[in-house]
Every structure is written in structure tokens, then in C-alpha cells.
Design a protein around this motif. Structure first.
Motif, mmCIF file in Angstrom:
data_model
loop_
_atom_site.group_PDB
_atom_site.id
_atom_site.type_symbol
_atom_site.label_atom_id
_atom_site.label_comp_id
_atom_site.label_asym_id
_atom_site.label_seq_id
_atom_site.Cartn_x
_atom_site.Cartn_y
_atom_site.Cartn_z
ATOM 1 N N TYR A 19 0.815 -1.209 0.000
ATOM 2 C CA TYR A 19 0.000 0.000 0.000
ATOM 3 C C TYR A 19 0.853 1.265 0.000
ATOM 4 N N GLU A 20 1.989 1.245 0.687
ATOM 5 C CA GLU A 20 2.876 2.411 0.684
ATOM 6 C C GLU A 20 3.434 2.676 -0.710
ATOM 7 N N ASP A 73 -3.706 11.810 -8.349
ATOM 8 C CA ASP A 73 -2.804 12.814 -7.796
ATOM 9 C C ASP A 73 -2.475 12.565 -6.337
ATOM 10 N N TYR A 74 -3.438 12.008 -5.604
ATOM 11 C CA TYR A 74 -3.231 11.750 -4.175
ATOM 12 C C TYR A 74 -4.056 10.537 -3.784
ATOM 13 N N ILE A 75 -3.436 9.630 -3.035
ATOM 14 C CA ILE A 75 -4.171 8.498 -2.480
ATOM 15 C C ILE A 75 -3.509 8.082 -1.173
ATOM 16 N N GLN A 76 -4.354 7.754 -0.215
ATOM 17 C CA GLN A 76 -3.866 7.274 1.074
ATOM 18 C C GLN A 76 -4.797 6.170 1.552
ATOM 19 N N PHE A 77 -4.198 5.111 2.072
ATOM 20 C CA PHE A 77 -4.955 3.972 2.576
ATOM 21 C C PHE A 77 -4.840 3.914 4.089
ATOM 22 N N VAL A 84 -4.757 -12.057 9.281
ATOM 23 C CA VAL A 84 -3.749 -12.815 8.550
ATOM 24 C C VAL A 84 -3.825 -14.277 8.948
ATOM 25 N N SER A 85 -3.771 -15.144 7.949
ATOM 26 C CA SER A 85 -3.695 -16.580 8.185
ATOM 27 C C SER A 85 -2.542 -17.121 7.359
ATOM 28 N N VAL A 86 -1.600 -17.795 8.025
ATOM 29 C CA VAL A 86 -0.431 -18.349 7.348
ATOM 30 C C VAL A 86 -0.510 -19.864 7.402
ATOM 31 N N GLN A 87 -0.381 -20.481 6.242
ATOM 32 C CA GLN A 87 -0.339 -21.935 6.128
ATOM 33 C C GLN A 87 0.884 -22.288 5.285
ATOM 34 N N GLY A 88 1.936 -22.719 5.947
ATOM 35 C CA GLY A 88 3.163 -23.065 5.232
ATOM 36 C C GLY A 88 3.744 -21.859 4.539
ATOM 37 N N ASP A 89 3.875 -21.949 3.204
ATOM 38 C CA ASP A 89 4.456 -20.868 2.423
ATOM 39 C C ASP A 89 3.416 -19.982 1.751
ATOM 40 N N THR A 90 2.155 -20.092 2.189
ATOM 41 C CA THR A 90 1.076 -19.275 1.637
ATOM 42 C C THR A 90 0.382 -18.529 2.766
ATOM 43 N N ALA A 91 0.015 -17.291 2.502
ATOM 44 C CA ALA A 91 -0.678 -16.491 3.514
ATOM 45 C C ALA A 91 -1.853 -15.773 2.876
ATOM 46 N N LEU A 92 -2.930 -15.693 3.633
ATOM 47 C CA LEU A 92 -4.133 -14.988 3.216
ATOM 48 C C LEU A 92 -4.321 -13.811 4.158
ATOM 49 N N LEU A 93 -4.425 -12.607 3.594
ATOM 50 C CA LEU A 93 -4.646 -11.406 4.392
ATOM 51 C C LEU A 93 -5.916 -10.740 3.887
ATOM 52 N N THR A 94 -6.839 -10.469 4.796
ATOM 53 C CA THR A 94 -8.036 -9.699 4.458
ATOM 54 C C THR A 94 -7.998 -8.396 5.235
ATOM 55 N N CYS A 95 -8.555 -7.357 4.646
ATOM 56 C CA CYS A 95 -8.579 -6.057 5.314
ATOM 57 C C CYS A 95 -9.636 -5.174 4.669
ATOM 58 N N THR A 96 -9.914 -4.074 5.325
ATOM 59 C CA THR A 96 -10.742 -3.024 4.754
ATOM 60 C C THR A 96 -9.823 -1.862 4.409
ATOM 61 N N GLU A 97 -9.876 -1.448 3.154
ATOM 62 C CA GLU A 97 -9.126 -0.288 2.701
ATOM 63 C C GLU A 97 -10.024 0.932 2.852
ATOM 64 N N LEU A 118 -14.618 2.921 0.638
ATOM 65 C CA LEU A 118 -14.279 1.690 1.359
ATOM 66 C C LEU A 118 -14.189 0.546 0.364
ATOM 67 N N VAL A 119 -13.151 -0.265 0.526
ATOM 68 C CA VAL A 119 -12.964 -1.453 -0.296
ATOM 69 C C VAL A 119 -12.539 -2.572 0.645
ATOM 70 N N VAL A 120 -13.154 -3.744 0.497
ATOM 71 C CA VAL A 120 -12.650 -4.909 1.223
ATOM 72 C C VAL A 120 -11.680 -5.611 0.282
ATOM 73 N N ALA A 121 -10.555 -6.026 0.835
ATOM 74 C CA ALA A 121 -9.510 -6.616 0.007
ATOM 75 C C ALA A 121 -9.058 -7.953 0.553
ATOM 76 N N THR A 122 -8.715 -8.823 -0.364
ATOM 77 C CA THR A 122 -8.078 -10.090 -0.047
ATOM 78 C C THR A 122 -6.751 -10.110 -0.785
ATOM 79 N N ASN A 123 -5.679 -10.249 -0.030
ATOM 80 C CA ASN A 123 -4.344 -10.319 -0.604
ATOM 81 C C ASN A 123 -3.749 -11.681 -0.271
ATOM 82 N N VAL A 124 -3.317 -12.386 -1.298
ATOM 83 C CA VAL A 124 -2.699 -13.690 -1.110
ATOM 84 C C VAL A 124 -1.196 -13.519 -1.320
ATOM 85 N N PHE A 125 -0.427 -13.976 -0.353
ATOM 86 C CA PHE A 125 1.026 -13.891 -0.399
ATOM 87 C C PHE A 125 1.614 -15.296 -0.463
#
Length: 173
Positions: A19-20, A73-77, A84-97, A118-125
Motif C-alpha cells: 500500500y505504501e 494525484d493523491y491516495i492514502q490507505f 492474517v492466516s499463514v499456512q506453510g508458504d502461503t498467507a491470506l490477508l483480508t482487510c478493509t481499505e 471503502l474497499v474490502v480486500a483479499t491479498n494472497v502472499f
């Protein structure tokens, strides 16, 4: 292998960096945070921005962010409800932006108009070969909320709420 607590913190840090990079309009930093297509097989990486179709492949994903950054021109989250849920080498992160964005500055130098949403987001790492957590997929969906300035319980005649009562997470400034 590191402990789940350490992995959770590392995933949260990678998410913050994502996000940064968008806030700063830094496409190079953003590209370092995404997996290479080869690391995830034939499906590649993917992104769904609110209102957009699914974009697949590193090139398409990074082009979409470059387009967003070039036209914002401008955005801030402000991230809330981070899980966060981590299973081995995979992680699921949910959040509200909680997003604050704005247009160009006014002629007199004052800040341009600001819009919130407002946006709900799912990020898979996925943990990459070098041990870093990198983004595999991002999916954002707008949150529809009742606007505070509309009358409570307004009826559109068919027993349901008037469609005008719903906005995409509008935040009044």
C-alpha cells in the motif's frame, strides 16, 4: 522455517509495503513486491481492482497499477480489520481499505477535492525462494453502505430501499 508469529508479522509488513508503494506512486517498489509469473506456474499473478475485470499475468498487473498511479494525484490507505492466516508458504490477508484520494490542486494552491471510499480486500502472499513474502493475488471489492445524509427508511415504492441510498463507501469530508 520461521514461527507463525514471525511469518504473520512479515506478511503484515509486506502488505504495508504494498500500500505504501501505491501511495508513493513507486512502480519499482511495487514490482519488487509481486511474485514472478514463473514462481506460481501457468496461472501467474492476478489482480481485481474494484469495477475492473480480472487481470492475469505480471505485465498486466503492473500496467494496471501504473495506470492507477499515473491518474491519481493523491491516495492514502487506512487499513482496518486486518486478519492474517499463514499456512506453510502461503498467507491470506483480508482487510478493509479506507481510501482517501484527491484530484489536482486548485489554482490558488489549496488542496483539490478529496473523495473517500471503502474497499474490502483479499491479498494472497507466497513465500518466495529468497524467503520474502510476495503478492500472488489482490482482489478488491467496493463496500456499499447507506449514506448518512439520506433519510432513514426511505422506501422506493416496491418494498425495498431506494437505490440512491447506497453509495460506494462514501466518506464525507
Amino acid at each position: 522455517m520461521s514461527s507463525p508469529e514471525t511469518d504473520t508479522e512479515a506478511v503484515e509488513a509486506a502488505n504495508t509495503a504494498l500500500y505504501e508503494a501505491v501511495e508513493q506512486g513507486d512502480i519499482e517498489a511495487l514490482s519488487r513486491l509481486w511474485l514472478e509469473d514463473e514462481e506460481v506456474g501457468s496461472s501467474g499473478v492476478s489482480v481485481v481492482h474494484p469495477g475492473w475485470p480480472v487481470l492475469t499475468g505480471r505485465g498486466e498487473v503492473l500496467r494496471s497499477y501504473a495506470l492507477i498511479m499515473a491518474n491519481t494525484d493523491y491516495i492514502q490507505f487506512f487499513l482496518t480489520d486486518v486478519e492474517v492466516s499463514v499456512q506453510g508458504d502461503t498467507a491470506l490477508l483480508t482487510c478493509t481499505e479506507n481510501i482517501l484520494s484527491g484530484g489536482p490542486a486548485e489554482a490558488d494552491g489549496t488542496a483539490g477535492p478529496l473523495v473517500g471510499g471503502l474497499v474490502v480486500a483479499t491479498n494472497v502472499f507466497r513465500r518466495s525462494a529468497d524467503g520474502a513474502w510476495k503478492v500472488w493475488s489482490h482482489h478488491g471489492s467496493p463496500v456499499l453502505v447507506e449514506r448518512e445524509d439520506d433519510e432513514e427508511g426511505e422506501d422506493d415504492g416496491d418494498g425495498g430501499e431506494d437505490e440512491r441510498d447506497l453509495g460506494q463507501g462514501d466518506i464525507e469530508l
